[in-house]
Scaffold this motif. Structure first.
Motif, PDB file in Angstrom:
ATOM      1  N   GLU A 125       0.832  -0.888  -0.055  1.00 25.56           N
ATOM      2  CA  GLU A 125       0.036   0.431  -0.318  1.00 25.56           C
ATOM      3  C   GLU A 125       0.973   1.268  -0.061  1.00 25.56           C
ATOM      4  O   GLU A 125       0.844   2.154  -0.811  1.00 25.56           O
ATOM      5  CB  GLU A 125      -0.689   0.099   1.552  1.00 25.56           C
ATOM      6  CG  GLU A 125      -1.712   1.072   1.300  1.00 25.56           C
ATOM      7  CD  GLU A 125      -2.449   1.121   2.814  1.00 25.56           C
ATOM      8  OE1 GLU A 125      -2.973   2.044   3.428  1.00 25.56           O
ATOM      9  OE2 GLU A 125      -3.054  -0.166   3.234  1.00 25.56           O
ATOM     10  N   ARG A 173       4.096   1.541  -1.219  1.00 24.75           N
ATOM     11  CA  ARG A 173       4.360   1.641  -2.795  1.00 24.75           C
ATOM     12  C   ARG A 173       3.229   2.173  -3.501  1.00 24.75           C
ATOM     13  O   ARG A 173       3.844   2.577  -4.374  1.00 24.75           O
ATOM     14  CB  ARG A 173       4.899   0.786  -2.800  1.00 24.75           C
ATOM     15  CG  ARG A 173       6.372   0.304  -2.463  1.00 24.75           C
ATOM     16  CD  ARG A 173       6.575  -0.862  -3.499  1.00 24.75           C
ATOM     17  NE  ARG A 173       6.093  -2.568  -2.905  1.00 24.75           N
ATOM     18  CZ  ARG A 173       6.342  -3.360  -2.577  1.00 24.75           C
ATOM     19  NH1 ARG A 173       6.920  -3.515  -1.442  1.00 24.75           N
ATOM     20  NH2 ARG A 173       4.841  -4.402  -2.699  1.00 24.75           N
ATOM     21  N   ALA A 174       2.134   1.690  -3.171  1.00 25.08           N
ATOM     22  CA  ALA A 174       1.329   2.593  -4.476  1.00 25.08           C
ATOM     23  C   ALA A 174       0.575   3.605  -4.255  1.00 25.08           C
ATOM     24  O   ALA A 174       0.788   4.631  -4.950  1.00 25.08           O
ATOM     25  CB  ALA A 174      -0.411   1.288  -3.937  1.00 25.08           C
ATOM     26  N   ASP A 175       1.014   3.568  -3.430  1.00 24.19           N
ATOM     27  CA  ASP A 175       1.246   5.586  -2.777  1.00 24.19           C
ATOM     28  C   ASP A 175       1.847   6.227  -3.117  1.00 24.19           C
ATOM     29  O   ASP A 175       1.861   7.888  -3.694  1.00 24.19           O
ATOM     30  CB  ASP A 175       0.661   5.955  -0.469  1.00 24.19           C
ATOM     31  CG  ASP A 175      -0.933   5.117   0.020  1.00 24.19           C
ATOM     32  OD1 ASP A 175      -1.397   5.130  -1.011  1.00 24.19           O
ATOM     33  OD2 ASP A 175      -0.553   5.229   1.115  1.00 24.19           O
ATOM     34  N   ASN A 176       2.868   5.579  -2.446  1.00 25.62           N
ATOM     35  CA  ASN A 176       4.474   6.466  -3.289  1.00 25.62           C
ATOM     36  C   ASN A 176       4.325   6.895  -4.868  1.00 25.62           C
ATOM     37  O   ASN A 176       4.841   7.241  -5.379  1.00 25.62           O
ATOM     38  CB  ASN A 176       5.019   6.104  -3.242  1.00 25.62           C
ATOM     39  CG  ASN A 176       6.094   5.883  -1.194  1.00 25.62           C
ATOM     40  OD1 ASN A 176       5.006   6.767  -0.576  1.00 25.62           O
ATOM     41  ND2 ASN A 176       6.720   5.304  -1.374  1.00 25.62           N
ATOM     42  N   LEU A 177       3.930   5.540  -5.492  1.00 30.34           N
ATOM     43  CA  LEU A 177       3.847   6.316  -6.968  1.00 30.34           C
ATOM     44  C   LEU A 177       2.313   6.939  -7.338  1.00 30.34           C
ATOM     45  O   LEU A 177       3.019   7.502  -8.006  1.00 30.34           O
ATOM     46  CB  LEU A 177       3.142   4.031  -7.207  1.00 30.34           C
ATOM     47  CG  LEU A 177       2.712   4.273  -9.240  1.00 30.34           C
ATOM     48  CD1 LEU A 177       4.552   4.412  -9.379  1.00 30.34           C
ATOM     49  CD2 LEU A 177       2.315   3.280  -9.420  1.00 30.34           C
ATOM     50  N   LYS A 178       2.028   6.783  -6.287  1.00 34.34           N
ATOM     51  CA  LYS A 178       0.689   8.010  -6.876  1.00 34.34           C
ATOM     52  C   LYS A 178       1.347   9.341  -6.845  1.00 34.34           C
ATOM     53  O   LYS A 178       1.015  10.179  -7.733  1.00 34.34           O
ATOM     54  CB  LYS A 178      -0.641   7.942  -5.714  1.00 34.34           C
ATOM     55  CG  LYS A 178      -1.811   6.695  -6.807  1.00 34.34           C
ATOM     56  CD  LYS A 178      -2.152   6.467  -5.430  1.00 34.34           C
ATOM     57  CE  LYS A 178      -3.290   5.193  -6.134  1.00 34.34           C
ATOM     58  NZ  LYS A 178      -4.561   4.635  -4.439  1.00 34.34           N
ATOM     59  N   ALA A 179       1.808   9.258  -5.835  1.00 37.89           N
ATOM     60  CA  ALA A 179       2.676  10.546  -5.141  1.00 37.89           C
ATOM     61  C   ALA A 179       3.842  10.794  -6.297  1.00 37.89           C
ATOM     62  O   ALA A 179       3.565  12.000  -6.959  1.00 37.89           O
ATOM     63  CB  ALA A 179       3.045  10.442  -4.468  1.00 37.89           C
ATOM     64  N   GLU A 210       3.395  10.275  -9.656  1.00 37.55           N
ATOM     65  CA  GLU A 210       2.637  10.646 -11.099  1.00 37.55           C
ATOM     66  C   GLU A 210       2.242  11.974 -10.691  1.00 37.55           C
ATOM     67  O   GLU A 210       2.026  13.033 -12.023  1.00 37.55           O
ATOM     68  CB  GLU A 210       1.830   9.384 -10.936  1.00 37.55           C
ATOM     69  CG  GLU A 210       2.128   8.331 -11.268  1.00 37.55           C
ATOM     70  CD  GLU A 210       1.019   7.125 -11.466  1.00 37.55           C
ATOM     71  OE1 GLU A 210      -0.319   7.206 -11.121  1.00 37.55           O
ATOM     72  OE2 GLU A 210       1.689   6.107 -12.116  1.00 37.55           O
ATOM     73  N   GLN A 211       2.128  12.153  -9.437  1.00 36.16           N
ATOM     74  CA  GLN A 211       1.019  13.521  -9.173  1.00 36.16           C
ATOM     75  C   GLN A 211       2.009  14.739  -9.871  1.00 36.16           C
ATOM     76  O   GLN A 211       1.754  15.483 -10.644  1.00 36.16           O
ATOM     77  CB  GLN A 211       0.587  13.543  -7.495  1.00 36.16           C
ATOM     78  CG  GLN A 211      -0.059  15.217  -7.879  1.00 36.16           C
ATOM     79  CD  GLN A 211      -1.019  15.081  -8.737  1.00 36.16           C
ATOM     80  OE1 GLN A 211      -2.186  14.624  -9.123  1.00 36.16           O
ATOM     81  NE2 GLN A 211      -1.911  16.719  -9.257  1.00 36.16           N
ATOM     82  N   LYS A 212       3.307  14.275  -8.980  1.00 35.85           N
ATOM     83  CA  LYS A 212       4.515  15.168  -9.000  1.00 35.85           C
ATOM     84  C   LYS A 212       4.977  15.542 -10.481  1.00 35.85           C
ATOM     85  O   LYS A 212       5.290  16.443 -10.755  1.00 35.85           O
ATOM     86  CB  LYS A 212       5.500  14.501  -8.396  1.00 35.85           C
ATOM     87  CG  LYS A 212       5.787  14.986  -6.958  1.00 35.85           C
ATOM     88  CD  LYS A 212       6.555  14.556  -6.315  1.00 35.85           C
ATOM     89  CE  LYS A 212       6.744  14.351  -4.579  1.00 35.85           C
ATOM     90  NZ  LYS A 212       7.860  14.074  -3.872  1.00 35.85           N
ATOM     91  N   GLN A 259       2.838  15.383 -13.321  1.00 39.69           N
ATOM     92  CA  GLN A 259       1.901  15.762 -14.203  1.00 39.69           C
ATOM     93  C   GLN A 259       2.129  17.380 -13.042  1.00 39.69           C
ATOM     94  O   GLN A 259       1.719  17.921 -14.297  1.00 39.69           O
ATOM     95  CB  GLN A 259       0.769  14.876 -13.141  1.00 39.69           C
ATOM     96  CG  GLN A 259       0.099  14.202 -13.908  1.00 39.69           C
ATOM     97  CD  GLN A 259      -1.153  13.259 -13.544  1.00 39.69           C
ATOM     98  OE1 GLN A 259      -1.829  14.288 -12.080  1.00 39.69           O
ATOM     99  NE2 GLN A 259      -1.702  12.372 -13.954  1.00 39.69           N
TER     100      GLN A 259
END
Length: 160
Positions: free
Chosen positions: A117, A119-125, A127-129, A131
């Motif tokens: 979980e 790692r998934a949050d880090n990946l989302k963060a 991707e947001q950075k 963008q």
């Protein structure tokens, strides 16, 4: 001469390497200490060879004396190697066991739900950075283009 009990001990320790326990690292340390002792024996054997070779040059039958000195040295080295081979086999087996344990631990850590979980949050963060950075770059390009247009308009508006 090689003690048979040492060889048997090393053989049974190799045979029992199928199970892993906490004592592998201490056994590796013990093997390292024994290797240091064997290295010391090897150095002394080399010293004795060189000394006997030096003494041989004072004798009439120099070649025969040198051959005997080399023969004694080879016998000493052969005994040392006979001790080293099973010890190195055991060392390789222990290192393989420790590596397998580390690999299994890493796999279990990767399969941990909380870490997955995170790692998934880090990946989302991330991707947001990415963008946000793309938006900033686009905005910066737009500003540069606008500033060039304003500069051209200002040049047209000046009376000089």
């Amino acid at each position: 001469m090689i003690s048979k009990s040492l060889l048997l001990t090393l053989f049974f320790s190799i045979a029992s390497s199928a199970w892993a326990g906490p004592s592998e690292q201490s056994e590796l340390d013990d093997i390292a200490a024994r290797q240091e002792q064997l290295n010391l024996k090897r150095d002394w054997a080399k010293y004795r060879l060189e000394k006997s070779q030096h003494e041989c040059y004072d004798k009439f039958f120099t070649s025969r004396c040198l051959e005997k000195a080399r023969l004694l040295h080879r016998q000493e080295i052969k005994e040392i190697r006979a001790q080293e081979v099973p010890m190195h086999d055991r060392e390789r087996a222990l290192k393989a066991i420790l590596k397998d344990e580390r690999d299994a631990q890493r796999i279990s850590e990767r399969e941990d739900a909380a870490k997955a979980e995170k790692r998934a949050d880090n990946l989302k963060a991330f991707e947001q950075k990415q963008q946000d950075e793309a938006k900033r770059q686009a905005d910066l390009e737009k500003r540069r283009a606008d500033s060039e247009n304003r500069a051209k308009e200002n040049k047209k508006a000046t009376p000089f």
